[in-house]
Design an enzyme around this catalytic site. Structure first.
Site, mmCIF file in Angstrom:
data_model
loop_
_atom_site.group_PDB
_atom_site.id
_atom_site.type_symbol
_atom_site.label_atom_id
_atom_site.label_comp_id
_atom_site.label_asym_id
_atom_site.label_seq_id
_atom_site.Cartn_x
_atom_site.Cartn_y
_atom_site.Cartn_z
ATOM 1 C CB SER A 232 -0.791 0.027 1.216
ATOM 2 O OG SER A 232 -0.039 -0.080 2.441
ATOM 3 C CG MET A 233 2.886 1.861 -2.525
ATOM 4 S SD MET A 233 3.563 1.923 -4.311
ATOM 5 C CE MET A 233 2.181 1.803 -5.228
ATOM 6 N N GLY A 234 -0.255 4.657 -0.009
ATOM 7 C CA GLY A 234 -1.233 5.947 0.368
ATOM 8 C C GLY A 234 -1.950 6.414 -0.971
ATOM 9 N N GLY A 237 -1.300 4.864 -4.581
ATOM 10 C CA GLY A 237 -2.246 3.757 -4.874
ATOM 11 C C GLY A 237 -1.563 2.394 -4.170
ATOM 12 N N GLY A 263 -4.597 1.463 6.037
ATOM 13 C CA GLY A 263 -3.908 0.148 6.017
ATOM 14 C C GLY A 263 -4.869 -0.977 6.221
ATOM 15 C CG ASP A 264 -5.384 -1.193 10.616
ATOM 16 O OD1 ASP A 264 -4.159 -1.808 10.269
ATOM 17 O OD2 ASP A 264 -5.342 -0.547 11.170
#
Length: 321
Positions: A232-234, A237, A263-264
């Site tokens: 995950s890259m905020g 994307g 992220g959760d």
């Protein structure tokens, strides 16, 4: 069934302070509290997605009872072990003027080996082959660094799909036990491969193409027997990699309420998608939309399903060779 494991839960206290300053008196404009900890956050989002889960973990004291009561009011099934001490309270300071989030996290309970073993045995007694176990978050004080590795190995031997979402040494050691899926963020992924990788398109950063990120992910999966890897890259994307497919999804532009728990929420969507047997492309749309929808919320509350599904049709993804 999906089981979420939170060994170091917290009561999340979120305050909004416009123009927050250090070494000064600040006035709270808004405040809310939510039962938290990464696995608990996952369970909250699973419920909003129409799924069911059992939230397991270790609680203590009045704060622990408050968390258990709050989750019961939400209609979530729980199976906690209580121990001596007080469950931590984490403070999240949101500054809407500077668009910043500052986390102040307490260390949490000191947990004995017996308490950890009791919870693991309780889980092994309930869980069955084909179930999903989401192990996420930090370790409590007193827990050995290889705790997630031991739990992953025990659950995998029972035919359970383990989703591991941790960081640092516990994640690195957990990888050796072959979890089914891991979901590091960009920094955690860089730490795993011992070199810095910056997500594409962010101003002021060395830009890596999705292809470069995918190559690094595949290399890691060759080193460790992980079947699925999601980075995950905020707002840049996310990257989704399996043995057969790789998809890069662009981030969705949404108004930001709070990035805590984003992220959760992605992990929750991944677990629901796995349980429902969704294709990788369907999984990508659901996961990215769920992460974006939860960013729009305040505190660590879970977004409503209609918001998630309205966003899912807007997800733009690219299949990589």
């Amino acid at each position: 069934m999906i089981f979420t494991i939170t060994l170091n839960p917290a009561l999340d206290k979120t305050v909004e302070i416009p123009s927050f300053l250090t070494d000064a008196v600040n006035r709270v404009a808004q405040m809310r509290t939510d039962p938290g900890g990464k696995g608990i956050n996952v369970s909250k989002v699973i419920q909003k997605l129409g799924g069911k889960s059992v939230a397991l973990g270790i609680l203590g004291g009045h704060t622990g009872r408050s968390i258990q009561t709050a989750l019961a009011r939400m209609g979530l099934e729980t199976d906690f072990v209580f121990t001596n001490g007080e469950t931590r309270t984490n403070l999240k300071i949101l500054d809407p003027e500077a668009h910043t989030t500052t986390d102040i996290n307490e260390p949490g309970l000191v947990v004995s080996k017996k308490v950890l073993d009791d919870l693991l045995q309780r889980l092994l007694h309930r869980i069955t082959p084909g179930d999903i176990a989401v192990i996420s978050g930090s370790l409590p004080q007193g827990a050995p660094a290889n705790t997630y590795a031991l739990w992953t190995e025990a659950l995998s031997q029972k035919g359970v799909k383990v989703f591991l979402d941790a960081e640092g040494v516990p994640l690195k050691m957990g990888l050796t036990a072959a979890p089914y899926l891991i979901k590091p963020n960009e920094q955690e992924f860089s730490d795993l491969i011992n070199r810095t990788l910056k997500s594409p398109g962010l101003p002021g950063q060395v830009r890596k193409t999705p292809h470069e990120l995918a190559a690094a992910a595949r290399s890691l999966m060759q080193q460790y027997p992980v079947q699925k890897l999601v980075v995950s890259m905020g707002n840049a994307g996310a990257l989704f990699v399996t043995a057969r497919e790789t998809i890069y999804a662009e981030g969705l532009k949404v108004p930001v309420g709070n990035t805590a728990g984003a992220g959760d929420s992605v992990v929750a969507a991944l677990a629901v998608a796995e349980e429902r047997g969704l294709s990788l492309s369907e999984t990508v749309s659901l996961a990215v939309a769920t992460g974006a929808a939860n960013v729009m919320c305040s505190g660590t509350q879970a977004a409503e399903s209609d918001v998630i599904y309205n966003l899912s049709v807007k997800v733009v993804s690219h299949r990589l060779p």
